[in-house]
Each structure stands twice: as C-alpha cells, then as structure tokens.
Design a protein around this motif. Structure first.
Motif, PDB file in Angstrom:
ATOM      1  N   ILE A  31       3.027  -1.510  -0.532  1.00 52.40           N
ATOM      2  CA  ILE A  31       1.869  -1.462   0.368  1.00 52.40           C
ATOM      3  C   ILE A  31       1.688  -0.051   0.935  1.00 52.40           C
ATOM      4  CG2 ILE A  31       0.953  -2.275   2.597  1.00 52.40           C
ATOM      5  CD1 ILE A  31       2.295  -4.988   1.959  1.00 52.40           C
ATOM      6  N   ILE A  32       2.813   0.581   1.295  1.00 57.47           N
ATOM      7  CA  ILE A  32       2.754   1.965   1.792  1.00 57.47           C
ATOM      8  C   ILE A  32       2.185   2.879   0.716  1.00 57.47           C
ATOM      9  CG2 ILE A  32       4.173   3.961   2.459  1.00 57.47           C
ATOM     10  CD1 ILE A  32       6.053   1.966   3.869  1.00 57.47           C
ATOM     11  N   GLY A  33       2.614   2.667  -0.530  1.00 56.30           N
ATOM     12  CA  GLY A  33       2.100   3.472  -1.643  1.00 56.30           C
ATOM     13  C   GLY A  33       0.613   3.297  -1.856  1.00 56.30           C
ATOM     14  N   ILE A  34       0.134   2.056  -1.745  1.00 52.42           N
ATOM     15  CA  ILE A  34      -1.290   1.764  -1.920  1.00 52.42           C
ATOM     16  C   ILE A  34      -2.113   2.402  -0.798  1.00 52.42           C
ATOM     17  CG2 ILE A  34      -3.024  -0.088  -1.896  1.00 52.42           C
ATOM     18  CD1 ILE A  34      -0.873  -1.871  -3.244  1.00 52.42           C
ATOM     19  N   ILE A  35      -1.616   2.296   0.435  1.00 54.68           N
ATOM     20  CA  ILE A  35      -2.362   2.789   1.601  1.00 54.68           C
ATOM     21  C   ILE A  35      -2.392   4.321   1.646  1.00 54.68           C
ATOM     22  CG2 ILE A  35      -2.405   2.900   4.134  1.00 54.68           C
ATOM     23  CD1 ILE A  35      -1.249   0.048   4.148  1.00 54.68           C
ATOM     24  N   PHE A  36      -1.235   4.937   1.443  1.00 54.88           N
ATOM     25  CA  PHE A  36      -1.128   6.390   1.640  1.00 54.88           C
ATOM     26  C   PHE A  36      -1.271   7.193   0.353  1.00 54.88           C
ATOM     27  CE2 PHE A  36       1.009   4.590   5.342  1.00 54.88           C
ATOM     28  CZ  PHE A  36       0.442   5.332   6.373  1.00 54.88           C
ATOM     29  N   GLN A  39       0.483  10.762  -0.652  1.00 59.86           N
ATOM     30  CA  GLN A  39       1.240  11.148   0.544  1.00 59.86           C
ATOM     31  C   GLN A  39       2.542  10.355   0.662  1.00 59.86           C
ATOM     32  OE1 GLN A  39      -1.614  10.599   3.731  1.00 59.86           O
ATOM     33  NE2 GLN A  39      -2.125  12.777   3.723  1.00 59.86           N
ATOM     34  N   ALA A  40       2.579   9.184   0.021  1.00 61.63           N
ATOM     35  CA  ALA A  40       3.781   8.348   0.065  1.00 61.63           C
ATOM     36  C   ALA A  40       4.957   9.008  -0.652  1.00 61.63           C
ATOM     37  CB  ALA A  40       3.495   6.986  -0.559  1.00 61.63           C
ATOM     38  N   THR A  41       4.679  10.011  -1.489  1.00 68.40           N
ATOM     39  CA  THR A  41       5.772  10.696  -2.196  1.00 68.40           C
ATOM     40  C   THR A  41       6.662  11.496  -1.239  1.00 68.40           C
ATOM     41  OG1 THR A  41       4.310  12.582  -2.658  1.00 68.40           O
ATOM     42  CG2 THR A  41       4.466  10.872  -4.349  1.00 68.40           C
ATOM     43  N   LEU A  42       6.217  11.655   0.005  1.00 70.82           N
ATOM     44  CA  LEU A  42       7.028  12.361   0.997  1.00 70.82           C
ATOM     45  C   LEU A  42       8.343  11.643   1.271  1.00 70.82           C
ATOM     46  CD1 LEU A  42       4.267  13.422   3.578  1.00 70.82           C
ATOM     47  CD2 LEU A  42       5.522  14.915   2.014  1.00 70.82           C
ATOM     48  N   ILE A  43       8.366  10.309   1.108  1.00 69.85           N
ATOM     49  CA  ILE A  43       9.599   9.561   1.371  1.00 69.85           C
ATOM     50  C   ILE A  43      10.399   9.306   0.082  1.00 69.85           C
ATOM     51  CG2 ILE A  43       8.669   8.455   3.438  1.00 69.85           C
ATOM     52  CD1 ILE A  43       8.278   5.905   1.795  1.00 69.85           C
ATOM     53  N   PRO A  54      17.762  -1.708   0.068  1.00 68.01           N
ATOM     54  CA  PRO A  54      16.421  -1.990   0.605  1.00 68.01           C
ATOM     55  C   PRO A  54      15.655  -0.735   1.008  1.00 68.01           C
ATOM     56  CG  PRO A  54      18.008  -3.551   1.490  1.00 68.01           C
ATOM     57  CD  PRO A  54      18.801  -2.511   0.745  1.00 68.01           C
ATOM     58  N   ILE A  55      16.334   0.221   1.637  1.00 67.25           N
ATOM     59  CA  ILE A  55      15.670   1.468   2.030  1.00 67.25           C
ATOM     60  C   ILE A  55      15.338   2.304   0.793  1.00 67.25           C
ATOM     61  CG2 ILE A  55      15.939   3.645   3.298  1.00 67.25           C
ATOM     62  CD1 ILE A  55      17.814   2.146   5.214  1.00 67.25           C
ATOM     63  N   GLY A  56      16.326   2.451  -0.087  1.00 65.60           N
ATOM     64  CA  GLY A  56      16.141   3.284  -1.266  1.00 65.60           C
ATOM     65  C   GLY A  56      15.058   2.773  -2.198  1.00 65.60           C
ATOM     66  N   LEU A  57      15.089   1.486  -2.504  1.00 60.70           N
ATOM     67  CA  LEU A  57      14.094   0.927  -3.417  1.00 60.70           C
ATOM     68  C   LEU A  57      12.715   0.851  -2.765  1.00 60.70           C
ATOM     69  CD1 LEU A  57      16.093  -1.894  -5.230  1.00 60.70           C
ATOM     70  CD2 LEU A  57      15.189   0.196  -6.234  1.00 60.70           C
ATOM     71  N   GLY A  58      12.683   0.568  -1.460  1.00 56.63           N
ATOM     72  CA  GLY A  58      11.400   0.554  -0.749  1.00 56.63           C
ATOM     73  C   GLY A  58      10.719   1.909  -0.823  1.00 56.63           C
ATOM     74  N   ALA A  94       6.686   5.666  -3.410  1.00 55.29           N
ATOM     75  CA  ALA A  94       6.351   6.897  -4.135  1.00 55.29           C
ATOM     76  C   ALA A  94       5.788   6.592  -5.516  1.00 55.29           C
ATOM     77  CB  ALA A  94       7.599   7.771  -4.264  1.00 55.29           C
ATOM     78  N   LEU A  95       6.355   5.576  -6.167  1.00 59.49           N
ATOM     79  CA  LEU A  95       5.916   5.210  -7.518  1.00 59.49           C
ATOM     80  C   LEU A  95       4.468   4.726  -7.516  1.00 59.49           C
ATOM     81  CD1 LEU A  95       7.408   5.036 -10.324  1.00 59.49           C
ATOM     82  CD2 LEU A  95       7.584   2.593  -9.910  1.00 59.49           C
ATOM     83  N   ILE A  96       4.163   3.815  -6.613  1.00 57.38           N
ATOM     84  CA  ILE A  96       2.800   3.271  -6.512  1.00 57.38           C
ATOM     85  C   ILE A  96       1.835   4.342  -6.035  1.00 57.38           C
ATOM     86  CG2 ILE A  96       1.327   1.564  -5.379  1.00 57.38           C
ATOM     87  CD1 ILE A  96       3.226   0.335  -7.397  1.00 57.38           C
ATOM     88  N   GLY A  97       2.289   5.162  -5.072  1.00 56.54           N
ATOM     89  CA  GLY A  97       1.424   6.218  -4.544  1.00 56.54           C
ATOM     90  C   GLY A  97       1.036   7.245  -5.582  1.00 56.54           C
ATOM     91  N   GLU A  98       1.962   7.540  -6.497  1.00 53.25           N
ATOM     92  CA  GLU A  98       1.716   8.592  -7.484  1.00 53.25           C
ATOM     93  C   GLU A  98       1.007   8.069  -8.730  1.00 53.25           C
ATOM     94  OE1 GLU A  98       4.189  12.179  -9.757  1.00 53.25           O
ATOM     95  OE2 GLU A  98       5.220  10.761  -8.433  1.00 53.25           O
ATOM     96  N   PHE A  99       1.397   6.882  -9.192  1.00 50.98           N
ATOM     97  CA  PHE A  99       0.891   6.404 -10.483  1.00 50.98           C
ATOM     98  C   PHE A  99       0.039   5.139 -10.402  1.00 50.98           C
ATOM     99  CE2 PHE A  99       4.966   8.551 -11.487  1.00 50.98           C
ATOM    100  CZ  PHE A  99       4.454   9.576 -12.269  1.00 50.98           C
TER     101      PHE A  99
END
Length: 408
Positions: free
Chosen positions: A23-28, A31-35, A190-194, A199-204
């Motif tokens: 969801i973070i990837g879709i929204i941002f 920019q989600a690649t920052l995490i 959970p933190i790492g995969l989240g 980043a994966l969804i945000g970029e691709f």
C-alpha cells in the motif's frame, strides 16, 4: 480458538507487513524506494548466513544418517519428485498457453542482440560442479559446488566411523547454531519484507505493461493457481488433510521471502525453518531444500513453456501438434531442472529455445524480457515447491504414517 490464532500469529504479522508495504508503494510510488535499505538489510542478513547454513545442514544431515542406503533412497525419491512435479508444471502452463495464446496479436520490434557469447557446455559443467580453489566455495554464486562438497564431507564423516563421530557432532552443533541465527533474523522479517515490497511496488508497480501484458496476465494467475491448487494436492498426497494444514500454516514466510527477494537461495533459511515445523525429518529437509534451491524450479518450467508459446505467436508459427508439445515439455523440464543448476543456466535455456526451434537470433531478447517480468512469482513457485517436495519425499521414504511420528 485462541491457540489457533496464536499458531498463525507470525504468518498473519508477515502478511500484514507485506500488505502495508504494498500500500505504501502504491501511494508513494518511487518515493517508497527511500525505505528500501531496511529491506536490503534483511536480504543481506539472509545471504550472509546462507553459505555456512547450507554447508552445516547438508553435511550434518548426511553424516548422521544410519546408512548410505538411506541417503540413496532420499536422493532417488527426491529426483523422482523433482522430475514429476516439473512435468506437471509444464503441462499446467501448456494448457493455459493453448487456450489463451499469449503471443498472438503482439507486435514487438525485432532487435538483434549486439553479441551472443559462445558458451561451451563442457566448461559450464566444470564451473557448475567444481571450483578452482577452496575459498571459492564461500560464495552463493557457487552454490551447487558447495552442495557437492558438503555431501562429500557428510559421506566421508559417516564412513570414518568412530573417529569421525566428534566431527559429526561438530557439524550437528554448527547446523543447530545457524538455524538459531535464522530464527533470530526472521524476527526482523516483517520490517524487512514490508520495506522491500514497498520499494518493489513503488518502482515497478506501473511498469509491467505494454507488449508483454498478455504474457504477464497469463503467467501470474497460472502460477498462483499452480501454487494454490497444485501444491495443495501435493501436500494432500504427502500427508492427507493434516499435510495440507501443516503446509499452508508454515509456507507463507518462504513464499514471501522468495517473492520479495527474487532468489530461491535467499529463501533456503525460511524453507528449512518451515519444513521443520511441517514435521519433515532433519536429514530429508536438510538435503532436499538446499538441492531444490539449485536444481528444482517448477516456476521456471512454467515460464519456459510460456516463453516458447509466446515466441511462437510473435513469429506466427503453429504451436500445435503432439511433437511440438512434447518438445516444449522437454525443453521446459531441462530449463527447470538441468539448466537451473548451471551458472548462466537461464540464458542457456533461452538460447536452447531459439536454436532448437530454428528461430532467428532476434527472438532471444524477447524471450529474456519475459523471464524478467515473470521472475517474482516464478521464484516463489520455485522455492515453495521445494518445501512441498520435501513432504512428498518424506512420504516415500518414511511411509504413509510419517506425520504421526515425532521428528526433531
């Protein structure tokens, strides 16, 4: 009810973190690649520990076996399961490609590759099974050579007898220590995969469109169906209803790790932990899982069949007939089992498709592009297929009542 919820607590947390990350990837967006570094830490931790983990688990499992006869039975059952599941996966995708014809109506400009490297099969085999120096074993890029070395250590330890027992205890102790390290690393999952999925969804997330959309639309649902239906059937064959329950209760962590990292090797630790919870005996899981990560790829069988059907459609070739289908299944099986263990095997498999069917060299980048866009679900199927295969091997080696027997 509370006990059931407690048993599924970690899978629920893991799934929730992936959903939140997506969801973070879709929204941002980008920019989600920052995490992404938070995800990279998790992936690097897995890769950091996977080489010693594979060495200790395989060598200790074989050294602890009562006889070499049991090792032969495990290896024979494993190869039978790998080949049969690979054939079934190939048939599964063949049916989908015949119905939906992925390459029909696709207009892709044909660009000839600048240079195609000549690869000697003999040299590839040497590089696959051996390394020129001992220190080269300590790299995940030489995983099959490491596995062979680990098998030799385990066999030699077992054959040494009384004098080898102290070393066997060292190997067993090392295996337990590294499994405990994995348990600690998975607390961060959970933190790492989240973060990785964000980043994966945000970029691709919006990039998988265009000429390859039809291939993606076919592959993703088919791979998910094979994962859901095929693996459920395999789990039932292995252990009945209890087998299905144990499989689905423990498979989420390996599936998410493989899907997020795009690496079957990175999923080995999670797979070993999951199969232990499933009740697969130590010597079976610690033999099948590492070997499966290098030579058992149901997802690659699915993608190889899709590549063949897709390129047939692009070049307006007739993808019908028993001979055509039989050859396609054979090529898919080679790509998913034989070629997957060879360095650069994916490229060799693609080159084999081009040469075997007499396609122009311009077909090579088309086939390679499909491999890129279907890689995440393919890797997930590859990895989780090893877990359910270990259950099937246990069924063959231990008998029908294996789930009732207590295991370490």
């Amino acid at each position: 009810m509370k006990e059931k919820i407690k048993a599924y607590r970690f899978p629920i947390i893991l799934l929730s973190s992936i959903v939140v990350g997506s969801i973070i990837g879709i929204i941002f967006g980008e920019q989600a690649t920052l995490i992404k570094p938070l995800g990279d830490i998790f992936i690097n931790l897995l890769f950091m520990v996977v080489v010693p983990l594979v060495f200790f688990t395989i060598s200790s499992a074989i050294a602890s076996m009562d006889s070499m006869k049991r090792l032969g039975k495990i290896m024979g059952s494993m190869m039978t399961v790998f080949i049969l599941t690979g054939i079934i996966a190939s048939f599964f995708m063949l049916a989908a490609t015949v119905i939906f014809q992925p390459g029909s109506g696709v207009d892709i400009p044909l660009i000839e590759p600048e240079e195609v490297e000549e690869i000697s099969l003999a040299d590839q085999l040497v590089e696959t099974f051996t390394v020129p120096d001992f220190v080269d074993l300590f790299s995940r890029s030489n995983m099959l050579a490491l596995i062979i070395f680990s098998v030799l250590i385990g066999v030699a330890t077992g054959l040494t007898g009384e004098q080898g027992k102290p070393f066997a205890k060292f190997l067993t102790s090392g295996s337990e220590v590294f499994m405990k390290i994995i348990q600690l690393v998975m607390y961060y999952a959970p933190i790492g995969l989240g973060a990785y999925f964000a980043a994966l969804i945000g970029e691709f997330g919006t990039a998988l469109i265009g000429d390859y959309a039809k291939a993606i639309i076919i592959y993703y649902p088919v791979s998910i169906l094979y994962f859901a239906i095929g693996f459920t059937c395999y789990a039932f064959i292995a252990g009945g209803k209890k087998g299905i329950t144990r499989f689905w209760k423990n498979i989420l962590a390996p599936a998410a790790t493989a899907l997020g990292t795009g690496s079957s090797v990175a999923a080995i630790p999670a797979n070993l932990q999951a199969t232990k919870q499933m009740g697969v005996p130590k010597d079976i899981r610690e033999t099948v899982i590492p070997l499966g990560a290098t030579i058992h790829m149901d997802g690659s069988c699915l993608s190889a069949m899709l590549k063949i059907a897709f390129v047939f459609g692009v070049f307006n070739m007739d993808f019908t007939g028993f001979d055509t289908f039989l050859t396609a299944i054979g090529v898919s099986l080679l790509s998913g089992i034989v070629m997957s263990g060879i360095p650069g095997g994916g490229f060799i498999g693609e080159l084999m498709i081009v040469t075997l069917y007499g396609l122009p060299i311009e077909a090579l980048p088309i086939i390679s592009a499909i491999g890129v866009v279907v890689d995440p679900p393919a890797t997930m199927v590859n990895s989780t297929g090893d877990a359910v295969s270990s259950m099937l091997v246990t069924r063959q080696v231990e008998g029908r009542q294996w789930m009732e027997t207590s295991v370490d």
